[in-house]
Motif scaffolding. Structure first.
Motif, PDB file in Angstrom:
ATOM      1  N   VAL A 218       0.808  -1.216   0.000  1.00 22.44           N
ATOM      2  CA  VAL A 218       0.000   0.000   0.000  1.00 22.44           C
ATOM      3  C   VAL A 218       0.844   1.270   0.000  1.00 22.44           C
ATOM      4  CG1 VAL A 218      -1.978  -1.108   1.119  1.00 22.44           C
ATOM      5  CG2 VAL A 218      -0.170  -0.101   2.539  1.00 22.44           C
ATOM      6  N   SER A 219       2.162   1.124   0.020  1.00 27.49           N
ATOM      7  CA  SER A 219       3.018   2.295   0.196  1.00 27.49           C
ATOM      8  C   SER A 219       2.904   3.288  -0.937  1.00 27.49           C
ATOM      9  CB  SER A 219       4.475   1.860   0.375  1.00 27.49           C
ATOM     10  OG  SER A 219       4.926   1.164  -0.760  1.00 27.49           O
ATOM     11  N   LYS A 220       2.915   2.826  -2.184  1.00 24.87           N
ATOM     12  CA  LYS A 220       2.896   3.734  -3.330  1.00 24.87           C
ATOM     13  C   LYS A 220       1.472   4.104  -3.728  1.00 24.87           C
ATOM     14  CE  LYS A 220       7.280   2.609  -3.315  1.00 24.87           C
ATOM     15  NZ  LYS A 220       8.333   3.425  -2.715  1.00 24.87           N
ATOM     16  N   SER A 221       0.595   3.105  -3.810  1.00 22.47           N
ATOM     17  CA  SER A 221      -0.764   3.360  -4.307  1.00 22.47           C
ATOM     18  C   SER A 221      -1.597   4.178  -3.346  1.00 22.47           C
ATOM     19  CB  SER A 221      -1.471   2.039  -4.592  1.00 22.47           C
ATOM     20  OG  SER A 221      -1.567   1.254  -3.423  1.00 22.47           O
ATOM     21  N   SER A 222      -1.345   4.048  -2.033  1.00 19.40           N
ATOM     22  CA  SER A 222      -2.147   4.754  -1.038  1.00 19.40           C
ATOM     23  C   SER A 222      -1.319   5.721  -0.198  1.00 19.40           C
ATOM     24  CB  SER A 222      -2.863   3.753  -0.118  1.00 19.40           C
ATOM     25  OG  SER A 222      -3.768   2.950  -0.855  1.00 19.40           O
ATOM     26  N   ALA A 223      -0.113   6.055  -0.681  1.00 20.25           N
ATOM     27  CA  ALA A 223       0.756   7.019   0.017  1.00 20.25           C
ATOM     28  C   ALA A 223       0.923   6.633   1.486  1.00 20.25           C
ATOM     29  CB  ALA A 223       0.201   8.439  -0.108  1.00 20.25           C
ATOM     30  N   ALA A 260      -5.723  -0.202   8.931  1.00 20.45           N
ATOM     31  CA  ALA A 260      -5.803   0.891   7.953  1.00 20.45           C
ATOM     32  C   ALA A 260      -5.721   0.343   6.535  1.00 20.45           C
ATOM     33  CB  ALA A 260      -4.684   1.904   8.204  1.00 20.45           C
ATOM     34  N   ALA A 261      -4.885  -0.690   6.341  1.00 20.07           N
ATOM     35  CA  ALA A 261      -4.706  -1.264   5.008  1.00 20.07           C
ATOM     36  C   ALA A 261      -5.962  -1.967   4.513  1.00 20.07           C
ATOM     37  CB  ALA A 261      -3.529  -2.228   5.003  1.00 20.07           C
ATOM     38  N   ILE A 262      -6.786  -2.447   5.420  1.00 15.32           N
ATOM     39  CA  ILE A 262      -8.055  -3.051   4.991  1.00 15.32           C
ATOM     40  C   ILE A 262      -8.868  -2.025   4.208  1.00 15.32           C
ATOM     41  CG2 ILE A 262     -10.262  -4.004   5.781  1.00 15.32           C
ATOM     42  CD1 ILE A 262      -8.708  -5.188   8.182  1.00 15.32           C
ATOM     43  N   GLU A 263      -8.880  -0.802   4.721  1.00 21.89           N
ATOM     44  CA  GLU A 263      -9.583   0.273   4.018  1.00 21.89           C
ATOM     45  C   GLU A 263      -8.872   0.638   2.718  1.00 21.89           C
ATOM     46  OE1 GLU A 263     -12.082   3.245   2.798  1.00 21.89           O
ATOM     47  OE2 GLU A 263     -12.442   1.799   4.412  1.00 21.89           O
ATOM     48  N   ALA A 264      -7.542   0.714   2.767  1.00 22.15           N
ATOM     49  CA  ALA A 264      -6.776   1.089   1.576  1.00 22.15           C
ATOM     50  C   ALA A 264      -6.969   0.091   0.439  1.00 22.15           C
ATOM     51  CB  ALA A 264      -5.296   1.206   1.922  1.00 22.15           C
TER      52      ALA A 264
END
Length: 394
Positions: A218-223, A260-264
């Protein structure tokens, strides 16, 4: 380069940093709120090493939805960034002397990760005139009886190259002749593509699913670079071994990051379209300006947020300070020290003479930085003329 730029900034020098490997956007508000809710709901204790089930289920559904890949939840593992997932895979699978094919230019960590895990990186140059992509014939030539992995990063850091489904299928045709070779597909920049369709290896070659590890995050796609969350999906025995290793190192990534990643991953991702639109405008600005600079040239990348600039035209030239630019490192340091622009030398990515420019910066910053780069190249070329004239006179 980041440290050098920071040191100059501490002295009050105006430095524009184009060396960063992360989006300059804030983590989207719905994702922030999911993390805050996790804290308030007391989701702050240890989790399973592989990650909480709701997250792994969200990842499973994402892989079905976006990539046509269907994995059981136990074939999915979550780590402290995609970087840890890559390392776990190598550490779990390599015996001393095993070889890993790494197409170059490549992300700086790949070769050293292979060495740390006891393997031998086999660097295969991917030429600029082929779009910085691995050709099937070059893959075939690099495979030996000790080859264990092929590492593929698409979209690529540092070049922004994106493999098409057909190009992946052509590489898969080679791999079918070598059933010992596994594929590590690093898809971390998946969502950041411009006018092309993203494809991953197993989508192009479903029969290779049992020897492919698909990695994302999620680092790049969701900042969310600082949240440190990546994931992998692959053969169950490999995933189990990776979980065993992670269980004796970090255990699991932050519980807050997981929720948080579940939402991302599973929530509304409309913000990604905004990210891509902004990045594309910035990319086009940088490409246009860099190709106006004397001694520099670059391709228009199809993905990620980097422009990989060929600086061969300034190698061998003399700076106004009388120093010969012998390498891409020299050129990068010249830009930083004399013109206040931080870029990354291509030699760090196993490719010279190039520099990587990140366009994860504002339009205003990019315009100022490109103006300085053009001025730097002009200064070098003028200095070279003066130097040559003085030699002729002498």
């Amino acid at each position: 380069m980041t440290a050098a730029a920071a040191a100059l900034k501490e002295k009050g020098i105006d430095v524009i940093a184009l060396s960063q490997g992360e989006p300059d956007f804030d983590t989207p508000e719905p994702v922030q709120n999911a993390g805050i809710a996790a804290i308030r709901e007391g989701k702050t204790r240890y989790t399973p090493v592989a990650g909480v089930k709701p997250l792994r289920e969200a990842i499973r559904q994402k892989l079905i939805r976006d990539n046509s890949l269907d994995y059981d939840i136990d074939q999915i593992t979550v780590g402290c960034g995609a970087k840890q997932v890559v390392f776990n895979a190598l550490f779990a699978s390599l015996d001393p002397g095993d070889e890993v094919i790494v197409p170059t230019p490549c992300w700086v960590s790949y070769p050293d990760m292979v060495r740390l895990a006891g393997g031998e990186p086999v660097l295969v140059e991917c030429h600029e005139h082929f779009g910085f992509k691995l050709k099937p014939a070059d893959l075939e030539a690099a495979i030996t009886s000790r080859t264990k992995w092929l590492m593929l990063n698409s979209p690529n850091n540092p070049t922004g190259a994106v493999y098409s489904k057909a190009e992946l299928a052509a590489l898969a045709a080679v791999l079918r002749r070598h059933d010992r070779v596994h594929v590590l597909a690093d898809d971390i920049y998946e969502k950041l593509v411009y006018g092309v369709r993203f494809a991953t290896m197993v989508e192009a070659a479903p029969d290779l699913i049992d020897r492919t590890l698909t990695i994302n995050g999620v680092s790049k796609s969701s900042a969310m670079t600082g949240w440190r969350l990546g994931y992998g999906a692959g053969p169950i025995e490999l995933i189990k071994a990776m979980n065993t290793i992670q269980g004796q190192t970090s255990s699991h990534t932050s519980s807050i990051s997981q929720y948080a990643a579940i939402e991302a991953i599973g929530g509304n991702q409309n913000y990604i379209g905004d990210f891509v639109a902004d990045f594309e405008k910035r990319r086009d600005l940088v490409v246009e300006k860099i190709n106006e600079a004397q001694g520099l040239r670059c391709r228009t990348p199809d993905g990620a947020f980097y422009v990989f600039v060929n600086c061969a035209g300034v190698i061998g030239k003399v700076t106004p300070q009388g120093k010969v630019i012998e390498t891409d490192v020299d050129f990068a340091m010249f830009l930083l020290e004399q013109f206040g622009v931080a870029v990354v030398p291509g030699s760090g990515f196993m490719a010279s003479p190039y520099v990587r420019i990140s366009y994860a910066a504002t339009i205003e910053e990019l315009q100022r930085a490109c103006g300085r780069i053009l001025a730097a190249c002009e200064a070098v070329c003028e200095s070279e003329k003066t130097y040559e004239q003085s030699k002729a006179t002498a």
